[in-house]
Design an enzyme around this catalytic site. Structure first.
Site, PDB file in Angstrom:
ATOM      1  N   CYS A  12      -3.203  58.135  42.637  1.00 41.12           N
ATOM      2  CA  CYS A  12      -2.409  58.152  41.406  1.00 41.12           C
ATOM      3  C   CYS A  12      -2.172  59.589  40.918  1.00 41.12           C
ATOM      4  CB  CYS A  12      -3.075  57.275  40.346  1.00 41.12           C
ATOM      5  SG  CYS A  12      -2.050  56.917  38.917  1.00 41.12           S
TER       6      CYS A  12
ATOM      7  N   GLY B 285       4.077  56.764  35.641  1.00 41.19           N
ATOM      8  CA  GLY B 285       5.387  57.082  35.076  1.00 41.19           C
ATOM      9  C   GLY B 285       5.963  58.357  35.639  1.00 41.19           C
ATOM     10  N   PHE B 286       5.201  59.018  36.523  1.00 41.32           N
ATOM     11  CA  PHE B 286       5.663  60.211  37.232  1.00 41.32           C
ATOM     12  C   PHE B 286       5.521  59.950  38.723  1.00 41.32           C
ATOM     13  CE2 PHE B 286       4.456  61.615  33.063  1.00 41.32           C
ATOM     14  CZ  PHE B 286       5.351  62.643  32.741  1.00 41.32           C
TER      15      PHE B 286
ATOM     16  N   HIS C 285      -2.986  51.968  43.505  1.00 40.43           N
ATOM     17  CA  HIS C 285      -4.421  51.784  43.249  1.00 40.43           C
ATOM     18  C   HIS C 285      -5.043  50.872  44.302  1.00 40.43           C
ATOM     19  CE1 HIS C 285      -5.138  53.745  39.314  1.00 40.43           C
ATOM     20  NE2 HIS C 285      -3.822  53.635  39.235  1.00 40.43           N
TER      21      HIS C 285
ATOM     22  N   GLU D  59      -8.081  50.286  44.932  1.00 34.97           N
ATOM     23  CA  GLU D  59      -9.322  49.623  44.495  1.00 34.97           C
ATOM     24  C   GLU D  59      -9.036  48.296  43.800  1.00 34.97           C
ATOM     25  OE1 GLU D  59      -7.788  51.035  40.711  1.00 34.97           O
ATOM     26  OE2 GLU D  59      -7.798  51.877  42.731  1.00 34.97           O
TER      27      GLU D  59
END
Length: 403
Positions: free
Chosen positions: A279, A323-324, A363, A365
């Site tokens: 992330c 959001g990026f 993500h 996980e």
């Protein structure tokens, strides 16, 4: 004959363009400004609301029935149980019902109050989601006042003062204040979480807003994890003599966090130690390698995002919250794009050619697949096994897929 009884609104959501949505308040009383986004996940609302990556945001859940399984202490993602995740507010369609789940320990409304999260229910979340898709993620203020008498001036002032997430370093707000060690392993049916007794490896995780389950996945691979603050220097990290380095998820603009994080990451890359980012950690690694990042129109927030692993040709269903994004065309020679989003072809992973350094935007996980992406933790620790001359473990293959 009396007139129709009117129940005054006890909560409002006001967007920067002047849109005003009225409903009834849930959670904490007060008001808070943030960037309004939407999340399409049908489950995992407690994990979402405690994910530090959502700091600075007001979350609209598109699934109407939120709160139906209650809350508990096992599904919190912030490492410090008492710490706030940074979420500014929550927007729901339907009223919160009584929980119906054997693990429920507390109702969502009471839990929101304890965590100081302002909420509003009774909103047409489909219309709000359509607005965000059309115009992008707006700044907004969410307010809850049981009397229905809102301090409009104060609310407007807070909205005007909120700068938006672009250019904002939020990692410093959610990172750990001090170094600590992690040895908790994953949850098992009828047993709960375990403890890593005999670690094989040592990973230092730089905490930009780390989630608990990421640390558990590292421990499941046999790694003792030492977690250091986001502002840790390369010397700080290397003083722990790690076998590998992990760059965690987190909130805010990677370019802002990168002002202090990128030089550290660049120095750590020179050591030759394996490195894995998730992330925000992925975005920061992209910046450290010479790439660029940019603000997305509506972002990716949900648990149904298809991603293709270009190194294997497999597709995995993933959980995303960002959001990026890393600009794929900005990646220099010697850096390969390894994963892409099948929703919009945006970058979802990268690797450095010939070096044990890679990262993903999503993500792994989380469990929407449910274990489609867990192979990445094996891939990471296999780099350590390779350097130590140990046998590598087979990467996880989801049932029903080709090996």
């Amino acid at each position: 004959m009396t007139g129709w009884q009117h129940t005054p609104a006890t909560a409002v959501l006001i967007l920067a363009d002047g849109t005003r949505l009225e409903g009834h308040g849930i959670g904490a009383v007060g008001h808070a400004a943030g960037e309004v986004c939407f999340n399409t996940a049908m489950t995992g609302y407690q994990e979402v609301l405690t994910d530090p990556s959502y700091a600075g945001q007001i979350i609209t859940f598109t699934f109407p029935h939120i709160g139906n399984v209650g809350t508990n202490d096992e599904d919190i993602e912030t490492v410090n149980m008492a710490a706030l995740s940074g979420v500014r507010g929550v927007v729901l369609k339907a009223d919160i019902t009584n929980p119906s789940n054997y693990r429920a320990a507390e109702k969502l409304d009471a839990w929101l109050k304890k965590r100081n999260i302002v909420g509003i229910a009774g909103i047409d979340t489909r219309a709000l989601t359509a607005l965000i898709r059309e115009n992008g993620m707006p700044n907004g203020v969410i307010a809850h006042e049981p009397t229905g008498q809102f301090d409009e001036g104060s609310i407007k002032a807070e909205l005007d003062a909120f700068p938006g997430l672009e250019g904002l370093d939020l990692a410093k707000e959610v990172t750990t204040a001090q170094t600590y060690h992690w040895d908790q392993t994953g949850w098992q049916w009828d047993k709960g979480y375990g403890t890593l007794d005999n670690p094989e490896f040592h990973v230092v995780a730089i905490d930009y807003g780390a989630k608990r389950n990421i640390l558990r996945c590292l421990a499941d691979q046999g790694a003792k994890v030492t977690v250091v603050p986001a502002t840790a220097t390369a010397a700080d990290v290397l003083s722990h003599n790690p076998d590998a380095i992990f760059l965690s998820n987190g909130p805010g603009d990677p370019a802002a966090t990168g002002k202090y994080a990128v030089p550290t990451i660049q120095k750590l890359m020179e050591t030759g130690k394996p490195m894995f980012g998730i992330c925000l950690g992925h975005q920061l690694l992209g910046l450290a390698l010479g790439g660029t990042t940019s603000k997305m129109h509506q972002g990716h927030h949900g648990a149904n995002h298809p991603v293709k692993d270009l190194t294997t040709g497999k597709v995995e269903i993933t959980s995303m919250n960002h959001g990026f994004a890393v600009d794929a065309e900005s990646l220099p020679a010697g850096v390969t794009q390894t994963h892409i989003s099948l929703f919009d072809n945006s970058n979802a992973g990268l690797a450095v050619d010939g070096k044990p350094i890679f990262s993903v935007q999503y993500h792994p996980e989380a469990s929407p697949g449910p274990k489609d992406s867990h192979y990445l933790f094996t891939r990471f620790l296999n780099q350590v096994r390779k350097q130590k001359g140990l046998p590598e473990k087979a990467e996880y293959v989801a049932p029903g897929t080709a090996a």
